[in-house]
Motif scaffolding. Structure first.
Motif, PDB file in Angstrom:
ATOM      1  N   GLU A  99       0.837  -1.203   0.000  1.00 29.98           N
ATOM      2  CA  GLU A  99       0.000   0.000   0.000  1.00 29.98           C
ATOM      3  C   GLU A  99       0.873   1.255   0.000  1.00 29.98           C
ATOM      4  O   GLU A  99       0.641   2.198  -0.771  1.00 29.98           O
ATOM      5  N   ASP A 100       1.895   1.277   0.870  1.00 34.61           N
ATOM      6  CA  ASP A 100       2.783   2.434   0.927  1.00 34.61           C
ATOM      7  C   ASP A 100       3.552   2.602  -0.376  1.00 34.61           C
ATOM      8  O   ASP A 100       3.708   3.719  -0.888  1.00 34.61           O
ATOM      9  N   ALA A 101       4.056   1.492  -0.919  1.00 39.68           N
ATOM     10  CA  ALA A 101       4.853   1.559  -2.145  1.00 39.68           C
ATOM     11  C   ALA A 101       4.020   2.076  -3.310  1.00 39.68           C
ATOM     12  O   ALA A 101       4.466   2.945  -4.075  1.00 39.68           O
ATOM     13  N   SER A 133      -5.288  -6.258  -5.818  1.00 38.74           N
ATOM     14  CA  SER A 133      -6.326  -5.582  -5.030  1.00 38.74           C
ATOM     15  C   SER A 133      -5.809  -4.268  -4.456  1.00 38.74           C
ATOM     16  O   SER A 133      -6.554  -3.279  -4.372  1.00 38.74           O
ATOM     17  N   VAL A 134      -4.541  -4.247  -4.066  1.00 40.95           N
ATOM     18  CA  VAL A 134      -3.933  -3.010  -3.558  1.00 40.95           C
ATOM     19  C   VAL A 134      -3.944  -1.936  -4.645  1.00 40.95           C
ATOM     20  O   VAL A 134      -4.289  -0.772  -4.402  1.00 40.95           O
ATOM     21  N   ARG A 141      -9.710   4.793  -4.680  1.00 43.79           N
ATOM     22  CA  ARG A 141      -9.878   5.391  -3.353  1.00 43.79           C
ATOM     23  C   ARG A 141     -10.588   6.740  -3.435  1.00 43.79           C
ATOM     24  O   ARG A 141     -11.265   7.174  -2.505  1.00 43.79           O
ATOM     25  N   HIS A 142     -10.412   7.433  -4.519  1.00 44.95           N
ATOM     26  CA  HIS A 142     -11.004   8.760  -4.690  1.00 44.95           C
ATOM     27  C   HIS A 142     -12.156   8.680  -5.678  1.00 44.95           C
ATOM     28  O   HIS A 142     -12.104   7.925  -6.651  1.00 44.95           O
ATOM     29  N   GLY A 145     -11.667   8.542  -9.623  1.00 42.77           N
ATOM     30  CA  GLY A 145     -10.306   8.088  -9.931  1.00 42.77           C
ATOM     31  C   GLY A 145      -9.262   8.865  -9.159  1.00 42.77           C
ATOM     32  O   GLY A 145      -9.495   9.978  -8.685  1.00 42.77           O
ATOM     33  N   ARG A 146      -8.075   8.268  -9.026  1.00 39.43           N
ATOM     34  CA  ARG A 146      -6.999   8.918  -8.283  1.00 39.43           C
ATOM     35  C   ARG A 146      -6.483  10.115  -9.064  1.00 39.43           C
ATOM     36  O   ARG A 146      -6.122  10.015 -10.224  1.00 39.43           O
ATOM     37  N   PRO A 147      -6.426  11.316  -8.434  1.00 46.05           N
ATOM     38  CA  PRO A 147      -5.891  12.489  -9.137  1.00 46.05           C
ATOM     39  C   PRO A 147      -4.400  12.326  -9.410  1.00 46.05           C
ATOM     40  O   PRO A 147      -3.703  11.546  -8.759  1.00 46.05           O
TER      41      PRO A 147
END
Length: 496
Positions: A99-101, A133-134, A141-142, A145-147
């Motif tokens: 997740e962090d990566a 899935s990650v 998550r947004h 879509g992710r900005p």
């Protein structure tokens, strides 16, 4: 797509051909829409995916990480080290998981369109099954879509796993904007890549190494035969030389693709197909193996793109097999029986024994396949009256020999509509080492008569002869009268 006012970068000179692939990649990487995008690049080993993606990230100042098989912590550590080098950080980030990566990787595109390449992505998924899935969560998550402008490209050579990861049933499928397959160079491209002007020599080389770019650059250090007289010496010094990587490449190619427990049977199955067994039943008989084991083995080879299966042009229920990678056919038909001798004798002596099999089995079948490729890739609609939809081998069982298919055509061309329903445009014979004459034309006409007796509409079917050795004056005269289509090496290679 990328904004029209942003010029797309030219392909680097060091990248041979691949113009269409480059256009798709740079259009994806330079897309200026303000949300992260995902692309998929797949293709068999040794086709130049990494070389192409390295050129992309080098041109656009992007990031590339080449995954390796290992544990999840090891892969994260390697990725963190590469990430730190790319960002000029004083120390690698301390990621606690994927997740962090993934968040940090996607943040690389916060300010500009940035290609981010994860090469051999399947190797990471094998050790971290939750990674797809990650990625899905990071993109979703947004709302909307992710900005950002991260352009994540996931590349892989494991075709079965890539298909599963990005199939319509996969959560990653809906995220991906680009699905690019990097295929081997076709036989004309390969001739230019090897800088070979002689069509006969080009075809011989292609029958050995196919269209895999890596084999010239990395496996024989750019050693190409100088001319036709140098071909045998080139095989001995570059392909059968234990000091060159190409010497064991066929073994490694299979070893990298297939599970260890299936390797022995797969080698034997490839040898059977390469030496003339064209159906599943024939392979099982040759191996002396149960049909279920044979079917499983052949299924694995097909799934990994190492074996092709195609319907017979006259009997669609009959599925014919052929080895997809020329190097594997060369190895299993001509070289494998002499492997032990190569460990003890010089390659020149061994090649003299193997060359007749190469000529009689490998090159003849390869030439027929190149002829079928020519039909689909290069023959204009005027050649057969309309654009071809398929080109395949076809066989008929003669009434006097109900147990054997003794009437065969090497290049059967049908129009669009499939092997079963497409109009029969042409029936032809392919002979690598024969000067073709009127006897060959009569053989085709006899086959057309048998097809007509079986109800096939042959009213507009054009007889054809394909030869690597040329055509007699009488057959040339028949061509001038519109009675037959003749295709020689110059025509195959676009020189006439």
């Amino acid at each position: 797509m990328a904004s029209s006012h942003i010029p797309l970068p030219d392909k680097p000179d060091r990248v041979f051909d691949r113009d269409a692939e480059w256009r798709e990649l740079v259009a994806f990487a330079c897309d200026s829409r303000p949300e992260a995008r995902l692309g998929v690049v797949s293709g068999r080993l040794r086709q130049g995916k990494t070389y192409l993606l390295e050129a992309l990230t080098g041109t656009l100042a992007g990031f590339r990480f080449g995954a390796q098989r290992g544990t999840e912590p090891e892969s994260l550590n390697h990725l963190a080290a590469e990430f730190a080098r790319y960002t000029n950080a004083s120390a690698p980030p301390r990621w606690h998981g994927w997740e962090d990566a993934v968040n940090d990787l996607l943040a690389l595109g916060d300010h500009r369109p940035t290609p981010i390449v994860i090469d051999e992505f399947p190797d990471l998924v094998r050790q971290s099954p939750s990674l797809p899935s990650v990625l899905h969560s990071a993109y979703r998550r947004h709302d909307g879509g992710r900005p950002g402008q991260a352009r994540l490209l996931l590349s892989g050579s494991s075709l079965p796993l890539m298909r599963r990861l990005f199939s319509t049933a996969s959560p990653l499928h809906e995220l991906s904007d680009l699905h690019l397959t990097v295929r081997p160079l076709d036989y004309r491209q390969a001739a230019r890549f090897w800088n070979i002007d002689d069509p006969a020599l080009a075809l011989l080389v292609h029958a050995v190494v196919g269209g895999s770019p890596a084999y010239r650059r990395d496996y024989v250090q750019n050693d190409a035969p100088a001319d036709g007289k140098d071909f045998d010496a080139w095989v001995c010094r570059s392909v059968l030389n234990p000091g060159k990587p190409l010497f064991r490449e066929a073994y490694h190619l299979l070893h990298d693709e297939i599970d260890h427990r299936d390797l022995a049977l797969c080698h034997s199955a490839l040898a059977a197909v390469a030496t003339g067994c064209s159906t599943q039943g024939q392979v099982a008989d040759c191996l002396g193996a149960p049909l279920t084991d044979t079917a499983h083995c052949l299924g694995l080879l097909r799934e990994h793109g190492l074996l092709h299966s195609e319907a017979d042009a006259f009997r669609p229920h009959l599925i014919r097999l052929r080895v997809a990678e020329p190097l594997l056919a060369f190895e299993h038909a001509a070289v494998r029986p002499h492997r032990s001798a190569l460990e003890q004798q010089d390659p020149v002596t061994v090649w003299k024994r193997a060359r007749p099999v190469f000529d009689s089995m490998v090159v003849r079948s390869h030439f027929a396949q190149v002829c079928r490729d020519w039909v689909l890739r290069f023959a204009g609609p005027d050649v057969f009256g309309t654009g071809p939809g398929s080109a395949a081998h076809g066989s008929l069982t003669a009434p006097s020999h109900p147990g054997g298919a003794d009437m065969a055509a090497d290049v059967v061309v049908r129009g669009h509509g499939g092997v079963r329903d497409g109009a029969l445009l042409s029936v032809g014979l392919a002979r690598w080492d024969e000067v073709m004459d009127l006897d060959h034309l009569e053989r085709v006409r006899g086959l057309l008569g048998s097809l007509a007796d079986r109800g096939e509409d042959v009213g507009r079917t054009r007889p054809a002869c394909y030869s690597g050795a040329g055509f007699s004056p009488a057959l040339r005269a028949a061509e001038a009268q519109g009675q037959v289509v003749l295709v020689g090496l110059d025509r195959l290679y676009g020189r006439t």
